[in-house]
Write a protein that holds these residues in place. Structure first.
Motif, PDB file in Angstrom:
ATOM      1  N   UNK A   1       0.833  -1.204   0.000  1.00 24.35           N
ATOM      2  CA  UNK A   1       0.000   0.000   0.000  1.00 24.35           C
ATOM      3  C   UNK A   1       0.871   1.259   0.000  1.00 24.35           C
ATOM      4  N   UNK A   2       1.977   1.235   0.728  1.00 24.60           N
ATOM      5  CA  UNK A   2       2.891   2.387   0.740  1.00 24.60           C
ATOM      6  C   UNK A   2       3.514   2.612  -0.631  1.00 24.60           C
ATOM      7  N   UNK A   3       3.892   1.533  -1.314  1.00 22.37           N
ATOM      8  CA  UNK A   3       4.472   1.666  -2.645  1.00 22.37           C
ATOM      9  C   UNK A   3       3.448   2.213  -3.639  1.00 22.37           C
ATOM     10  N   UNK A   4       2.203   1.769  -3.529  1.00 27.26           N
ATOM     11  CA  UNK A   4       1.136   2.290  -4.390  1.00 27.26           C
ATOM     12  C   UNK A   4       0.958   3.786  -4.130  1.00 27.26           C
ATOM     13  N   UNK A   5       0.919   4.173  -2.862  1.00 29.59           N
ATOM     14  CA  UNK A   5       0.769   5.582  -2.515  1.00 29.59           C
ATOM     15  C   UNK A   5       1.913   6.426  -3.052  1.00 29.59           C
ATOM     16  N   UNK A   6       3.144   5.941  -2.886  1.00 28.49           N
ATOM     17  CA  UNK A   6       4.302   6.682  -3.398  1.00 28.49           C
ATOM     18  C   UNK A   6       4.264   6.804  -4.913  1.00 28.49           C
ATOM     19  N   UNK A   7       3.851   5.741  -5.585  1.00 31.36           N
ATOM     20  CA  UNK A   7       3.771   5.765  -7.043  1.00 31.36           C
ATOM     21  C   UNK A   7       2.709   6.759  -7.510  1.00 31.36           C
ATOM     22  N   UNK A   8       1.535   6.712  -6.909  1.00 30.05           N
ATOM     23  CA  UNK A   8       0.442   7.581  -7.349  1.00 30.05           C
ATOM     24  C   UNK A   8       0.631   9.033  -6.944  1.00 30.05           C
ATOM     25  N   UNK A   9       1.148   9.263  -5.746  1.00 33.84           N
ATOM     26  CA  UNK A   9       1.236  10.633  -5.226  1.00 33.84           C
ATOM     27  C   UNK A   9       2.548  11.330  -5.571  1.00 33.84           C
ATOM     28  N   UNK A  10       3.642  10.554  -5.637  1.00 36.64           N
ATOM     29  CA  UNK A  10       4.965  11.168  -5.823  1.00 36.64           C
ATOM     30  C   UNK A  10       5.668  10.718  -7.089  1.00 36.64           C
ATOM     31  N   UNK A  11       5.097   9.722  -7.773  1.00 39.04           N
ATOM     32  CA  UNK A  11       5.731   9.216  -8.986  1.00 39.04           C
ATOM     33  C   UNK A  11       6.951   8.348  -8.726  1.00 39.04           C
ATOM     34  N   UNK A  12       7.094   7.846  -7.503  1.00 38.21           N
ATOM     35  CA  UNK A  12       8.237   7.012  -7.143  1.00 38.21           C
ATOM     36  C   UNK A  12       7.951   5.565  -7.546  1.00 38.21           C
ATOM     37  N   UNK A  13       8.753   5.048  -8.470  1.00 37.76           N
ATOM     38  CA  UNK A  13       8.584   3.678  -8.962  1.00 37.76           C
ATOM     39  C   UNK A  13       9.433   2.743  -8.103  1.00 37.76           C
ATOM     40  N   UNK A  14       8.822   1.711  -7.513  1.00 38.45           N
ATOM     41  CA  UNK A  14       9.581   0.759  -6.706  1.00 38.45           C
ATOM     42  C   UNK A  14      10.601   0.007  -7.573  1.00 38.45           C
ATOM     43  N   UNK A  15      11.822  -0.093  -7.104  1.00 36.93           N
ATOM     44  CA  UNK A  15      12.884  -0.723  -7.886  1.00 36.93           C
ATOM     45  C   UNK A  15      12.727  -2.238  -7.985  1.00 36.93           C
ATOM     46  N   UNK A  16      12.122  -2.849  -6.988  1.00 41.74           N
ATOM     47  CA  UNK A  16      12.082  -4.310  -6.936  1.00 41.74           C
ATOM     48  C   UNK A  16      10.807  -4.915  -7.503  1.00 41.74           C
ATOM     49  N   UNK A  17      10.015  -4.128  -8.229  1.00 41.73           N
ATOM     50  CA  UNK A  17       8.753  -4.618  -8.778  1.00 41.73           C
ATOM     51  C   UNK A  17       8.806  -4.590 -10.306  1.00 41.73           C
ATOM     52  N   UNK A  18       7.988  -5.425 -10.922  1.00 43.81           N
ATOM     53  CA  UNK A  18       7.992  -5.517 -12.381  1.00 43.81           C
ATOM     54  C   UNK A  18       7.266  -4.329 -13.011  1.00 43.81           C
ATOM     55  N   UNK A  19       7.598  -4.093 -14.267  1.00 45.21           N
ATOM     56  CA  UNK A  19       6.935  -3.028 -15.022  1.00 45.21           C
ATOM     57  C   UNK A  19       5.444  -3.330 -15.147  1.00 45.21           C
ATOM     58  N   UNK A  20       5.080  -4.599 -15.280  1.00 48.96           N
ATOM     59  CA  UNK A  20       3.670  -4.990 -15.366  1.00 48.96           C
ATOM     60  C   UNK A  20       2.916  -4.542 -14.123  1.00 48.96           C
ATOM     61  N   UNK A  21       3.502  -4.746 -12.935  1.00 53.46           N
ATOM     62  CA  UNK A  21       2.830  -4.357 -11.689  1.00 53.46           C
ATOM     63  C   UNK A  21       2.674  -2.848 -11.594  1.00 53.46           C
ATOM     64  N   UNK A  22       3.713  -2.126 -11.987  1.00 55.21           N
ATOM     65  CA  UNK A  22       3.663  -0.658 -11.949  1.00 55.21           C
ATOM     66  C   UNK A  22       2.607  -0.148 -12.929  1.00 55.21           C
TER      67      UNK A  22
END
Length: 72
Positions: free
Chosen positions: A26-47
């Motif tokens: 949930x934190x990674x989703x929030x960072x991605x949606x609110x700040x544009x921070x893409x998690x390094x350890x996740x696939x492009x499909x998930x992002x």
């Protein structure tokens, strides 16, 4: 009010994509949606899945708002 909507959207997107097997927290989703921070350890499909679900919700909201304003 916007803060509560952002929290709800993050929770909704996280829970919906988790059902489909997405491993973003949930934190990674929030960072991605609110700040544009893409998690390094996740696939492009998930992002992309998270971003696309968020976009589809935004489009639905805009369409609904436009429909409501034109009927007034």
């Amino acid at each position: 009010m916007q803060y509560q909507e952002d929290i709800f959207e993050t929770m909704h997107v996280h829970n919906t994509t988790t059902i489909e097997g997405n491993k973003l927290s949930e934190n990674q989703v929030g960072d991605l949606l609110e700040k544009g921070i893409v998690p390094e350890d996740k696939s492009l499909r998930e992002v992309n899945e998270v971003q696309n679900l968020c976009r589809s919700g935004s489009i639905r909201r805009l369409t609904r708002e436009k429909s409501l304003s034109s009927s007034s």
